[in-house]
Scaffold this motif. Sequence first.
Motif, PDB file in Angstrom:
ATOM      1  N   LEU A   1      50.194  -0.266 175.240  1.00 49.68           N
ATOM      2  CA  LEU A   1      49.599  -1.588 175.206  1.00 49.68           C
ATOM      3  C   LEU A   1      50.597  -2.558 174.584  1.00 49.68           C
ATOM      4  CD1 LEU A   1      46.913  -3.141 175.751  1.00 49.68           C
ATOM      5  CD2 LEU A   1      46.357  -2.756 173.347  1.00 49.68           C
ATOM      6  N   ALA A   2      50.717  -3.735 175.176  1.00 45.94           N
ATOM      7  CA  ALA A   2      51.652  -4.738 174.659  1.00 45.94           C
ATOM      8  C   ALA A   2      51.056  -6.121 174.857  1.00 45.94           C
ATOM      9  CB  ALA A   2      53.004  -4.644 175.362  1.00 45.94           C
ATOM     10  N   CYS A   3      51.471  -7.066 174.014  1.00 46.45           N
ATOM     11  CA  CYS A   3      50.989  -8.433 174.125  1.00 46.45           C
ATOM     12  C   CYS A   3      52.167  -9.394 174.069  1.00 46.45           C
ATOM     13  CB  CYS A   3      49.977  -8.767 173.023  1.00 46.45           C
ATOM     14  SG  CYS A   3      50.716  -8.957 171.386  1.00 46.45           S
ATOM     15  N   ALA A   4      51.934 -10.605 174.558  1.00 51.61           N
ATOM     16  CA  ALA A   4      52.963 -11.639 174.548  1.00 51.61           C
ATOM     17  C   ALA A   4      52.304 -12.982 174.268  1.00 51.61           C
ATOM     18  CB  ALA A   4      53.709 -11.681 175.875  1.00 51.61           C
ATOM     19  N   ILE A   5      52.973 -13.800 173.465  1.00 51.32           N
ATOM     20  CA  ILE A   5      52.504 -15.150 173.146  1.00 51.32           C
ATOM     21  C   ILE A   5      53.614 -16.133 173.518  1.00 51.32           C
ATOM     22  CG2 ILE A   5      51.705 -16.702 171.335  1.00 51.32           C
ATOM     23  CD1 ILE A   5      50.703 -14.284 169.808  1.00 51.32           C
ATOM     24  N   SER A   6      53.234 -17.226 174.167  1.00 51.47           N
ATOM     25  CA  SER A   6      54.204 -18.218 174.607  1.00 51.47           C
ATOM     26  C   SER A   6      53.785 -19.600 174.139  1.00 51.47           C
ATOM     27  CB  SER A   6      54.314 -18.197 176.143  1.00 51.47           C
ATOM     28  OG  SER A   6      55.027 -19.317 176.612  1.00 51.47           O
ATOM     29  N   ALA A   7      54.773 -20.412 173.759  1.00 51.91           N
ATOM     30  CA  ALA A   7      54.520 -21.795 173.353  1.00 51.91           C
ATOM     31  C   ALA A   7      55.610 -22.679 173.937  1.00 51.91           C
ATOM     32  CB  ALA A   7      54.484 -21.923 171.835  1.00 51.91           C
ATOM     33  N   LEU A   8      55.198 -23.825 174.472  1.00 56.72           N
ATOM     34  CA  LEU A   8      56.133 -24.765 175.064  1.00 56.72           C
ATOM     35  C   LEU A   8      55.753 -26.173 174.660  1.00 56.72           C
ATOM     36  CD1 LEU A   8      58.494 -25.401 177.032  1.00 56.72           C
ATOM     37  CD2 LEU A   8      56.767 -25.597 178.831  1.00 56.72           C
ATOM     38  N   LEU A   9      56.702 -26.895 174.093  1.00 61.27           N
ATOM     39  CA  LEU A   9      56.483 -28.267 173.657  1.00 61.27           C
ATOM     40  C   LEU A   9      57.397 -29.190 174.445  1.00 61.27           C
ATOM     41  CD1 LEU A   9      55.222 -30.361 171.760  1.00 61.27           C
ATOM     42  CD2 LEU A   9      57.008 -29.819 170.089  1.00 61.27           C
ATOM     43  N   ASN A  10      56.791 -30.148 175.135  1.00 64.09           N
ATOM     44  CA  ASN A  10      57.531 -31.149 175.903  1.00 64.09           C
ATOM     45  C   ASN A  10      57.517 -32.449 175.107  1.00 64.09           C
ATOM     46  OD1 ASN A  10      58.395 -33.124 177.755  1.00 64.09           O
ATOM     47  ND2 ASN A  10      57.659 -31.912 179.491  1.00 64.09           N
ATOM     48  N   HIS A  11      58.593 -32.721 174.408  1.00 63.12           N
ATOM     49  CA  HIS A  11      58.639 -33.899 173.545  1.00 63.12           C
ATOM     50  C   HIS A  11      58.536 -35.217 174.322  1.00 63.12           C
ATOM     51  CE1 HIS A  11      59.180 -32.328 169.497  1.00 63.12           C
ATOM     52  NE2 HIS A  11      59.936 -31.383 170.006  1.00 63.12           N
ATOM     53  N   PRO A  12      59.253 -35.411 175.432  1.00 65.70           N
ATOM     54  CA  PRO A  12      59.163 -36.703 176.128  1.00 65.70           C
ATOM     55  C   PRO A  12      57.750 -37.025 176.606  1.00 65.70           C
ATOM     56  CG  PRO A  12      61.085 -35.484 176.865  1.00 65.70           C
ATOM     57  CD  PRO A  12      60.285 -34.543 176.022  1.00 65.70           C
ATOM     58  N   ASN A  13      57.001 -36.007 177.067  1.00 67.48           N
ATOM     59  CA  ASN A  13      55.638 -36.238 177.558  1.00 67.48           C
ATOM     60  C   ASN A  13      54.572 -35.962 176.515  1.00 67.48           C
ATOM     61  OD1 ASN A  13      56.728 -36.866 180.038  1.00 67.48           O
ATOM     62  ND2 ASN A  13      56.546 -34.784 180.811  1.00 67.48           N
ATOM     63  N   ASP A  14      55.001 -35.500 175.329  1.00 71.31           N
ATOM     64  CA  ASP A  14      54.076 -35.183 174.246  1.00 71.31           C
ATOM     65  C   ASP A  14      52.994 -34.201 174.712  1.00 71.31           C
ATOM     66  OD1 ASP A  14      53.157 -35.270 171.667  1.00 71.31           O
ATOM     67  OD2 ASP A  14      51.837 -36.993 171.997  1.00 71.31           O
ATOM     68  N   LYS A  15      53.429 -33.123 175.371  1.00 71.08           N
ATOM     69  CA  LYS A  15      52.500 -32.103 175.859  1.00 71.08           C
ATOM     70  C   LYS A  15      52.855 -30.750 175.265  1.00 71.08           C
ATOM     71  CE  LYS A  15      51.409 -34.292 180.306  1.00 71.08           C
ATOM     72  NZ  LYS A  15      51.417 -34.136 181.777  1.00 71.08           N
ATOM     73  N   PHE A  16      51.818 -29.968 175.016  1.00 68.24           N
ATOM     74  CA  PHE A  16      51.997 -28.643 174.438  1.00 68.24           C
ATOM     75  C   PHE A  16      51.241 -27.626 175.282  1.00 68.24           C
ATOM     76  CE2 PHE A  16      50.476 -25.230 171.620  1.00 68.24           C
ATOM     77  CZ  PHE A  16      51.699 -24.732 171.196  1.00 68.24           C
ATOM     78  N   ARG A  17      51.898 -26.516 175.606  1.00 68.01           N
ATOM     79  CA  ARG A  17      51.284 -25.459 176.395  1.00 68.01           C
ATOM     80  C   ARG A  17      51.356 -24.145 175.621  1.00 68.01           C
ATOM     81  NH1 ARG A  17      48.451 -28.624 179.582  1.00 68.01           N
ATOM     82  NH2 ARG A  17      49.708 -29.876 181.026  1.00 68.01           N
ATOM     83  N   LEU A  18      50.229 -23.419 175.623  1.00 66.29           N
ATOM     84  CA  LEU A  18      50.149 -22.149 174.924  1.00 66.29           C
ATOM     85  C   LEU A  18      49.702 -21.067 175.894  1.00 66.29           C
ATOM     86  CD1 LEU A  18      50.302 -20.723 172.116  1.00 66.29           C
ATOM     87  CD2 LEU A  18      47.843 -21.157 171.907  1.00 66.29           C
ATOM     88  N   GLY A  19      50.323 -19.897 175.796  1.00 66.09           N
ATOM     89  CA  GLY A  19      49.965 -18.788 176.672  1.00 66.09           C
ATOM     90  C   GLY A  19      49.802 -17.502 175.888  1.00 66.09           C
ATOM     91  N   PHE A  20      48.924 -16.635 176.373  1.00 67.63           N
ATOM     92  CA  PHE A  20      48.699 -15.332 175.742  1.00 67.63           C
ATOM     93  C   PHE A  20      48.483 -14.301 176.836  1.00 67.63           C
ATOM     94  CE2 PHE A  20      45.943 -11.973 174.010  1.00 67.63           C
ATOM     95  CZ  PHE A  20      46.724 -11.577 172.932  1.00 67.63           C
ATOM     96  N   GLY A  21      49.188 -13.193 176.760  1.00 70.34           N
ATOM     97  CA  GLY A  21      49.079 -12.158 177.776  1.00 70.34           C
ATOM     98  C   GLY A  21      48.972 -10.770 177.180  1.00 70.34           C
ATOM     99  N   ILE A  22      48.242  -9.892 177.863  1.00 69.00           N
ATOM    100  CA  ILE A  22      48.105  -8.498 177.459  1.00 69.00           C
ATOM    101  C   ILE A  22      48.414  -7.623 178.675  1.00 69.00           C
ATOM    102  CG2 ILE A  22      46.537  -6.682 176.700  1.00 69.00           C
ATOM    103  CD1 ILE A  22      45.024  -8.690 175.105  1.00 69.00           C
ATOM    104  N   THR A  23      49.238  -6.608 178.461  1.00 63.08           N
ATOM    105  CA  THR A  23      49.586  -5.665 179.514  1.00 63.08           C
ATOM    106  C   THR A  23      49.294  -4.262 179.035  1.00 63.08           C
ATOM    107  OG1 THR A  23      51.351  -7.131 180.267  1.00 63.08           O
ATOM    108  CG2 THR A  23      51.395  -4.869 181.052  1.00 63.08           C
ATOM    109  N   ALA A  24      48.616  -3.484 179.870  1.00 61.20           N
ATOM    110  CA  ALA A  24      48.257  -2.113 179.540  1.00 61.20           C
ATOM    111  C   ALA A  24      48.723  -1.179 180.653  1.00 61.20           C
ATOM    112  CB  ALA A  24      46.754  -1.971 179.331  1.00 61.20           C
ATOM    113  N   ALA A  25      48.981   0.075 180.305  1.00 63.79           N
ATOM    114  CA  ALA A  25      49.402   1.074 181.282  1.00 63.79           C
ATOM    115  C   ALA A  25      48.488   2.281 181.191  1.00 63.79           C
ATOM    116  CB  ALA A  25      50.835   1.484 181.050  1.00 63.79           C
ATOM    117  N   ILE A  26      48.149   2.802 182.350  1.00 61.56           N
ATOM    118  CA  ILE A  26      47.344   4.022 182.442  1.00 61.56           C
ATOM    119  C   ILE A  26      48.201   5.080 183.112  1.00 61.56           C
ATOM    120  CG2 ILE A  26      45.249   5.065 183.340  1.00 61.56           C
ATOM    121  CD1 ILE A  26      44.035   2.267 183.434  1.00 61.56           C
ATOM    122  N   ILE A  27      48.461   6.156 182.410  1.00 57.62           N
ATOM    123  CA  ILE A  27      49.331   7.207 182.930  1.00 57.62           C
ATOM    124  C   ILE A  27      48.510   8.461 183.234  1.00 57.62           C
ATOM    125  CG2 ILE A  27      51.331   8.668 182.445  1.00 57.62           C
ATOM    126  CD1 ILE A  27      52.408   6.499 180.684  1.00 57.62           C
TER     127      ILE A  27
END
Length: 377
Positions: A351-377
């Motif tokens: 099991l693994a997770c990922a967090i992403s953040a992006l800030l666009n200063h000229p447009n004053d916009k902020f984007r946040l992302g969260f992901g989870i990936t799992a494997a079944i063997i």
Amino acid sequence: MNSQENPTKFSVSLSNLFKLGLFETLYAKSNSNPDSKCNSPRDPVDRRAGGDSQAPNKCACPVPENTKCTAGDRGKTGAGVTGSRTGRVCEKDPEDLPAGAANPGLLRYIHNAARYRLPQCFEGATVSVKQNSKNNWILGHSLSFSSVSPGGYKLLLSYVDKSKPIGLPYFVMEAAPGGQMSCEVRVGPTQGTRATVVAQIADAEFYSFESIFDAYFNSFTASVIAVNREFIALHFLQAVTEQISLGAEVVARGHAVELSSASGAGRWANEEQSLSATLGNRGLDLCYARAIKPYLTVAAMLEVGFAIRRAVATLAYEWRSDEWTVRGSADSDGLVGATLQRALGGKRAQLACAISALLNHPNDKFRLGFGITAAII
């Protein structure tokens, strides 16, 4: 940040989840991530490659599904080598060389040592599940939610011949309920050649059709790339010395002859650092990466477009430990992005997770992302 839907994002998703289909690629540990190793200026295996030679094992791209590259996007000025301007690109042909060959890698990966440090930012939430069967087939499911790009469910199917060291033939398909589909097939006609076909279907018609033929020789590589009926590119990269490689690219466009181009490329690399550059009639691309410590690598990129008279500079870093990886970047357009990937439950967790953040200063916009990936063997 461009939020419009583009079917080409399927190719990004394919390379992220199913490059060779094993869950270990999600781990952040440096020596368990072959692609970080082959892209590191410290890599002593093949210094001629300067960070983009074939990985000794399997390619690793620990990025969640439905990734929308933003801060990591390159190609803003139209400069550089075709195929190397879309953020980091993972070369996944392990031990894929003719007998006795020691070549410099492919030209389209010449900037990987620096561009692998760029964070691949995304927005919204993603959940991905991958199931490895006892045979060579891998089945995956992806569910995404986003206020910027259309989300939804996707089915992914991959085939890799695990009994062969180079894992060929290779097949991967991604399909969405809306009728959008992407398919990639790779075969090896001979030990030193690889042929790849990538097709994307949208709105019941072929949106894109790309064919690539790569040839590996004792001290140089050559490639032929054709995309739709729009252009054909010829690549060549020669290992001059143990640390220096030189190459060239010619791009011929049928419908827009004025956009045809010719570029020269060069790279100097050792175990600690890599410097690569491409210069042509359309622009200049310059990348530098240096390993400060075993767990820290910094990179700088400059892209200049002569035709549009625009330049973009980017600074990036990668901080890696046994169980997590942090990548961050800031560019002269005012985009600041970062991603954190972590294996949950220890090194052997599925099991693994990922967090992403992006800030666009000229447009004053902020984007946040969260992901989870799992494997079944």
